[in-house]
Write a protein that holds these residues in place. Structure first.
Motif, PDB file in Angstrom:
ATOM      1  N   ASP A 189       0.851  -1.180   0.000  1.00 47.28           N
ATOM      2  CA  ASP A 189       0.000   0.000   0.000  1.00 47.28           C
ATOM      3  C   ASP A 189       0.896   1.242   0.000  1.00 47.28           C
ATOM      4  O   ASP A 189       1.569   1.538   0.974  1.00 47.28           O
ATOM      5  N   SER A 191       0.250   4.284   0.225  1.00 47.60           N
ATOM      6  CA  SER A 191      -0.052   5.370   1.158  1.00 47.60           C
ATOM      7  C   SER A 191       0.650   5.164   2.503  1.00 47.60           C
ATOM      8  O   SER A 191       0.865   6.126   3.233  1.00 47.60           O
ATOM      9  N   LEU A 192       1.034   3.914   2.807  1.00 46.67           N
ATOM     10  CA  LEU A 192       1.814   3.692   4.037  1.00 46.67           C
ATOM     11  C   LEU A 192       3.139   4.427   3.965  1.00 46.67           C
ATOM     12  O   LEU A 192       3.584   5.061   4.920  1.00 46.67           O
ATOM     13  N   ALA A 195       2.502   8.102   4.220  1.00 46.89           N
ATOM     14  CA  ALA A 195       2.215   8.498   5.601  1.00 46.89           C
ATOM     15  C   ALA A 195       3.512   8.604   6.399  1.00 46.89           C
ATOM     16  O   ALA A 195       3.734   9.584   7.113  1.00 46.89           O
ATOM     17  N   ASP A 209      11.021   0.700   8.226  1.00 45.59           N
ATOM     18  CA  ASP A 209       9.800   0.635   9.036  1.00 45.59           C
ATOM     19  C   ASP A 209       8.571   0.201   8.251  1.00 45.59           C
ATOM     20  O   ASP A 209       7.613  -0.292   8.828  1.00 45.59           O
ATOM     21  N   VAL A 210       8.568   0.446   6.957  1.00 44.64           N
ATOM     22  CA  VAL A 210       7.356   0.182   6.181  1.00 44.64           C
ATOM     23  C   VAL A 210       7.565  -0.917   5.137  1.00 44.64           C
ATOM     24  O   VAL A 210       6.846  -1.900   5.095  1.00 44.64           O
ATOM     25  N   ALA A 292      -0.895 -10.381  11.120  1.00 42.26           N
ATOM     26  CA  ALA A 292      -0.766  -9.141  11.872  1.00 42.26           C
ATOM     27  C   ALA A 292      -1.172  -7.935  11.048  1.00 42.26           C
ATOM     28  O   ALA A 292      -1.559  -6.910  11.578  1.00 42.26           O
ATOM     29  N   SER A 293      -1.074  -8.070   9.725  1.00 45.43           N
ATOM     30  CA  SER A 293      -1.314  -6.886   8.898  1.00 45.43           C
ATOM     31  C   SER A 293      -2.770  -6.771   8.469  1.00 45.43           C
ATOM     32  O   SER A 293      -3.196  -5.739   7.998  1.00 45.43           O
ATOM     33  N   VAL A 294      -3.528  -7.837   8.622  1.00 44.34           N
ATOM     34  CA  VAL A 294      -4.919  -7.775   8.145  1.00 44.34           C
ATOM     35  C   VAL A 294      -5.809  -7.108   9.200  1.00 44.34           C
ATOM     36  O   VAL A 294      -5.646  -7.355  10.371  1.00 44.34           O
TER      37      VAL A 294
ATOM     38  N   ASN B  88      -7.623   5.375   3.200  1.00 44.60           N
ATOM     39  CA  ASN B  88      -7.513   3.994   3.694  1.00 44.60           C
ATOM     40  C   ASN B  88      -6.730   3.913   4.999  1.00 44.60           C
ATOM     41  O   ASN B  88      -6.141   2.895   5.298  1.00 44.60           O
ATOM     42  N   ALA B  90      -3.962   4.162   6.208  1.00 45.61           N
ATOM     43  CA  ALA B  90      -2.504   4.072   6.078  1.00 45.61           C
ATOM     44  C   ALA B  90      -1.809   3.934   7.428  1.00 45.61           C
ATOM     45  O   ALA B  90      -0.782   4.551   7.678  1.00 45.61           O
ATOM     46  N   LEU B  91      -2.384   3.135   8.317  1.00 45.72           N
ATOM     47  CA  LEU B  91      -1.719   2.866   9.592  1.00 45.72           C
ATOM     48  C   LEU B  91      -0.697   1.757   9.393  1.00 45.72           C
ATOM     49  O   LEU B  91      -0.917   0.858   8.582  1.00 45.72           O
ATOM     50  N   PHE B  92       0.406   1.832  10.144  1.00 45.25           N
ATOM     51  CA  PHE B  92       1.443   0.811  10.004  1.00 45.25           C
ATOM     52  C   PHE B  92       0.958  -0.476  10.672  1.00 45.25           C
ATOM     53  O   PHE B  92       0.769  -0.503  11.890  1.00 45.25           O
ATOM     54  N   PRO B  93       0.762  -1.539   9.900  1.00 42.85           N
ATOM     55  CA  PRO B  93       0.141  -2.743  10.476  1.00 42.85           C
ATOM     56  C   PRO B  93       1.050  -3.459  11.459  1.00 42.85           C
ATOM     57  O   PRO B  93       0.571  -4.209  12.302  1.00 42.85           O
ATOM     58  N   MET B  95       2.758  -2.071  13.768  1.00 40.71           N
ATOM     59  CA  MET B  95       2.914  -1.314  15.017  1.00 40.71           C
ATOM     60  C   MET B  95       1.557  -1.200  15.692  1.00 40.71           C
ATOM     61  O   MET B  95       0.525  -1.191  15.018  1.00 40.71           O
TER      62      MET B  95
END
Lengths: 294, 354
Positions: A189, A191-192, A195, A209-210, A292-294, B88, B90-93, B95
Motif C-alpha cells: 500500500d 499510502s503507508l 504516511a 519501518d514500512v 498481523a497486517s490484516v 484507507n 494508512a496505519l502501520f500494520p 505497530m
C-alpha cells in the motif's frame, strides 16, 4: 487459503442437504480414489520403503544408517556444510535480489522489461548448465583465470570449490527472489510510505519501518524456497565437483559407488526432513506476519 | 497549539507523463488557521492539488508553493512539516496504536517523557484513551481513522491535509467523525486542506470551499456563497439539487414567464434560465399560486417528502415538502418561489474569484 483448508470438503453442502450427505460422502470418496492411488503408489510406498531402509545396517559400520549418520564426522560435516551453504545462498539471494526487485518494482525506465527478462532467464537453465556457466566464469580456463593470468601472472580458480557452488546456487536463486519481491512491492500500500514520509521519515527509515515489514512474508517464503532448492540441488554440484561434501552428492556416491543403500536412504530422509521443516517454518512465519497486517 | 502557516500556490499546474493535464495553472491561497475544502467529482484535480501542497507531487516547472513566506516548492514531503490523513487510514500494520501515533515523534527524537505526554494528549483528543496498546487489526474503521488523525496531529504539523478521510466509512460513522474532525480543527486552529467529493462534508467542515472541475477551480467561496450563489451551472448542480426554469419571456419590471406561470425576481438581470433549490419552493393554495403543476412522483423520505411536479413544457420541478401530509401523485398543486430564492449563475462556466 488456510480458512478453506480448515473446512472439510463441501462442509457447507452437507449442512444444507443433510439427507443427501451419505451419497455425497460416497461421491467424494470415489472422486478421491485416483488421487489417493497416485499418492500411495508414487509417494507413500517408496517413502516408507526409504524410511525403513535407512534403519537397516550401514555397509561399513554395521549399525543402523541413521545412527551411523549421527555419529560419523564425515556425514555430520556434510550435513553442516550443506545447511550452511544453503543458508548463505538464501540470505545473500534475498539481500541482493530484494533490493533489485524493489528498485525494479518502483522505477520505470526504458528497457526495463528486457532487463527483467534477462535477470529471470537463469530460471530456464537446468543445474548442469548453471554449473557449466560457473566453470566458464571461475574454472581453469574461465574468464577470471584468464584475467588474473594476464594481470598477475597466476590463474584464479574458484569454480570447483564450495564458493563455486555458492555462486552457482546464487545464480539460480536470484531470479526467484526478484520476481517474488517485485510482486510483493506492487501489492504494498503506497499510502503507508507516504504516511511515513509525511511524518518525517527518510528513505532509509521508510525502507526499514514500512517496506521491509511489508514484504517480509514474501522475503521469508522466497528465502525458504531458495534454501530448499539449494539443499537439494544436484546438477550444479555434480558438474562442479563430485568430491564436495554436499548431501545430494553423498547420496549419489553412497548408492552408485558403494551400493550403500541404507546410508543413501538415511541421508535422503534427513535431507527431506530439513527441507520440509524449513518450508513449514517459513510458511508459518509468513502467515503470522500476514495475520498481523490484516 | 502549533505554528500554523498559510499556504499559497502560484501558477501550479500538473501534467502527467503521456500529456494528461490533471491540473491547469492554479492560484490558491489558504489563510493560516483556515480550513479549505477541495470539492469535486473524481478526476477534477482536487487530489493532485492536495499532493502538490503535501510535496508528494511537484508542480510543473514555473509553479511555486509557499508555506507562509517560505518557498517549499523544492522540499519533499518529509521536510514540509505536514500531517496527512488518508482514505484507507494508512496505519502501520506492524505497530500498535501507540507506536503508530508516536512514529513521527520518535523520528523527531523527542524525549521519552515528551512522547508519552503527547501520546496521552492526542489519545484524549480523539477519544481513544485506553487504546494505546491495541493492535491496529483490532480496531474498527472509525477507530482506525481516529488513530490516523492522532498520528497526524501528534507531530504538530504546520498544515493538516485530508485525502477523503471518511469515504471508506459507513454513513452513520461518517457523520459522527465529520463532527469530531470539525470540532478538532476548530480547537487546534490549524491550517487544513480537506479533499472530498461529498458536499455535506464540504459544507460542514469548510471555512471556504473550492469547487473544482476539470483541473481548475470553478468557484471559491464560503459554503453559503457556494450554495446560494453558485458561479455556474456545474457548481449549482454539484452542490445540492437544483431546479432549472427556462425563461420564456421576461418583462422589464422583473417578471419572468416560465412553464407553469410567472415568477418575480427584480434582482436578476436578463436571464435565460432561473435556478432555485427544492427546499425553497413553497406549496400554496392553487388560487394564490405563481406556478401550477401536477405531482407526477411523490416519494416519502422520512424527514421530508420529495415531489416531482410537472409544470408543463417538459419542465419538472423537484420540491421538498413536509412529510406529515400525504401528497398523492396525479393531484394538482400550486407553488410559490420567493424572489430571493431565485438565482442565476454569476458567470456560466467562468471562475468567480480566486
Amino acid at each position: 487459503m488456510s480458512a478453506t483448508l480448515k473446512q472439510p470438503f463441501g462442509a457447507a453442502f452437507f449442512d444444507r442437504h443433510r439427507c443427501a450427505s451419505h451419497r455425497a460422502k460416497l461421491t467424494t470418496l470415489i472422486a478421491l480414489v485416483p488421487a489417493l492411488t497416485l499418492f500411495a503408489a508414487f509417494w507413500l510406498l517408496p517413502f516408507s520403503r526409504l524410511l525403513l531402509m535407512g534403519a537397516e545396517a550401514d555397509r561399513s559400520s554395521g549399525v543402523s544408517a541413521y545412527l551411523t549418520l549421527l555419529t560419523h564426522r564425515q556425514y555430520l560435516i556434510s550435513l553442516a556444510t550443506t545447511v550452511t551453504l544453503s543458508l548463505a545462498v538464501s540470505v545473500a539471494a534475498v539481500a541482493i535480489a530484494g533490493f533489485a526487485g524493489f528498485f525494479l518494482a518502483r522505477h520505470r525506465f526504458a528497457g526495463q522489461s528486457l532487463l527483467v527478462a534477462i535477470l529471470t532467464f537463469p530460471l530456464a537453465f537446468p543445474g548442469v548448465v548453471v554449473g557449466f556457466l560457473v566453470i566458464m566464469l571461475g574454472g581453469r580456463q574461465g574468464a577470471l583465470a584468464q584475467t588474473s593470468l594476464w594481470l598477475f601472472g597466476e590463474r584464479w580458480v574458484f569454480a570447483y570449490s564450495l564458493f563455486g557452488l555458492f555462486i552457482g546456487y546464487l545464480y539460480f536463486s536470484i531470479p526467484r527472489v526478484i520476481t517474488t519481491v517485485m510482486a510483493a512491492c506492487d501489492n504494498l500500500d503506497q499510502s503507508l510510505e507516504e504516511a511515513a514520509r509525511s511524518l518525517g521519515a527518510s528513505h532509509w527509515r521508510v525502507m526499514r519501518d514500512v517496506i521491509i515489514p511489508g514484504i517480509a512474508p514474501a522475503l521469508l517464503s522466497t528465502g525458504a524456497i531458495c534454501f530448499a532448492t539449494s539443499m537439494g540441488a544436484f546438477g550444479t554440484a555434480f558438474t562442479l565437483g563430485t568430491r564436495l561434501p554436499i548431501l545430494p552428492l553423498n547420496i549419489y556416491g553412497e548408492f552408485t559407488n558403494y551400493a550403500n543403500f541404507a546410508m543413501a536412504a538415511a541421508l535422503s530422509v534427513v535431507l527431506g526432513l530439513i527441507t520440509w521443516a524449513a518450508l513449514a517454518l517459513a510458511r508459518k512465519l509468513a502467515s503470522n506476519a500476514l495475520g498481523a497486517s490484516v | 497549539m502549533s505554528q500554523s502557516s498559510s499556504i499559497t500556490l502560484t501558477q501550479c499546474s500538473r501534467t502527467f507523463a503521456g500529456g494528461h493535464v490533471a491540473l491547469k495553472p492554479l492560484d490558491l491561497h489558504v489563510e493560516a488557521g483556515e480550513t479549505l475544502v477541495l470539492l469535486g467529482p473524481s478526476g477534477c484535480g482536487k487530489t493532485t492539488t492536495l499532493r502538490i501542497i503535501s510535496g508528494l507531487e511537484r508542480p510543473d516547472p514555473g509553479g511555486r508553493v509557499h508555506f507562509g513566506e517560505r518557498d517549499v516548492t523544492a522540499l519533499p514531503i518529509e521536510k514540509r512539516d505536514v500531517g496527512m490523513v488518508f482514505q484507507n487510514y494508512a496505519l502501520f500494520p506492524n505497530m500498535n496504536v501507540a507506536d503508530n501515533i508516536t512514529y513521527g515523534l520518535r523520528i523527531q527524537k523527542l524525549s521519552r517523557a515528551e512522547i508519552d505526554r503527547r501520546l496521552a494528549e492526542v489519545l484524549e483528543m480523539v477519544d481513544l484513551k485506553g487504546y494505546a496498546e491495541r493492535s491496529i487489526a483490532a480496531l474498527s474503521g472509525g477507530q482506525k481513522q481516529r488513530v490516523a488523525l492522532a498520528r497526524a496531529i501528534a507531530v504538530r504539523p504546520r498544515v493538516l491535509l485530508f485525502d477523503e478521510p471518511l469515504a471508506a466509512l459507513d454513513a452513520k460513522l461518517r457523520d459522527r467523525l465529520r463532527l469530531e474532525i470539525g470540532a478538532l480543527l476548530r480547537e487546534l486552529g490549524i491550517t487544513a486542506v480537506y479533499v472530498t467529493h461529498d458536499q455535506d462534508e464540504a459544507m460542514a467542515l469548510g471555512d471556504r470551499i473550492a469547487v473544482m472541475q476539470a483541473g481548475r477551480i470553478a468557484q471559491l467561496g464560503t459554503p453559503r456563497e457556494i450554495y446560494h450563489q453558485p458561479a455556474n451551472a456545474f457548481v449549482a448542480d454539484f452542490i445540492g439539487a437544483v431546479n432549472r426554469l427556462e425563461v420564456q419571456t421576461q418583462a422589464a419590471d422583473g417578471t419572468f414567464c416560465v412553464p407553469g406561470g410567472t415568477l418575480r425576481a427584480p434582482h436578476l438581470a436578463k436571464a435565460a434560465t432561473l435556478y432555485c433549490r427544492p427546499e425553497d419552493i413553497q406549496v400554496v393554495p392553487i388560487e394564490k399560486a405563481q406556478l401550477k403543476g401536477r405531482i407526477i412522483e411523490s416519494v416519502f423520505l422520512g424527514q421530508a417528502q420529495q415531489l416531482a411536479v410537472d409544470t408543463g413544457n417538459d419542465t419538472t420541478l423537484s420540491v421538498r415538502v413536509s412529510s406529515r401530509r400525504e401528497w398523492p401523485a396525479g393531484s394538482e398543486i400550486g407553488l410559490m418561489i420567493p424572489e430571493q430564492a431565485l438565482f442565476q449563475p454569476t458567470a456560466p462556466g467562468a471562475r468567480a474569484h480566486g
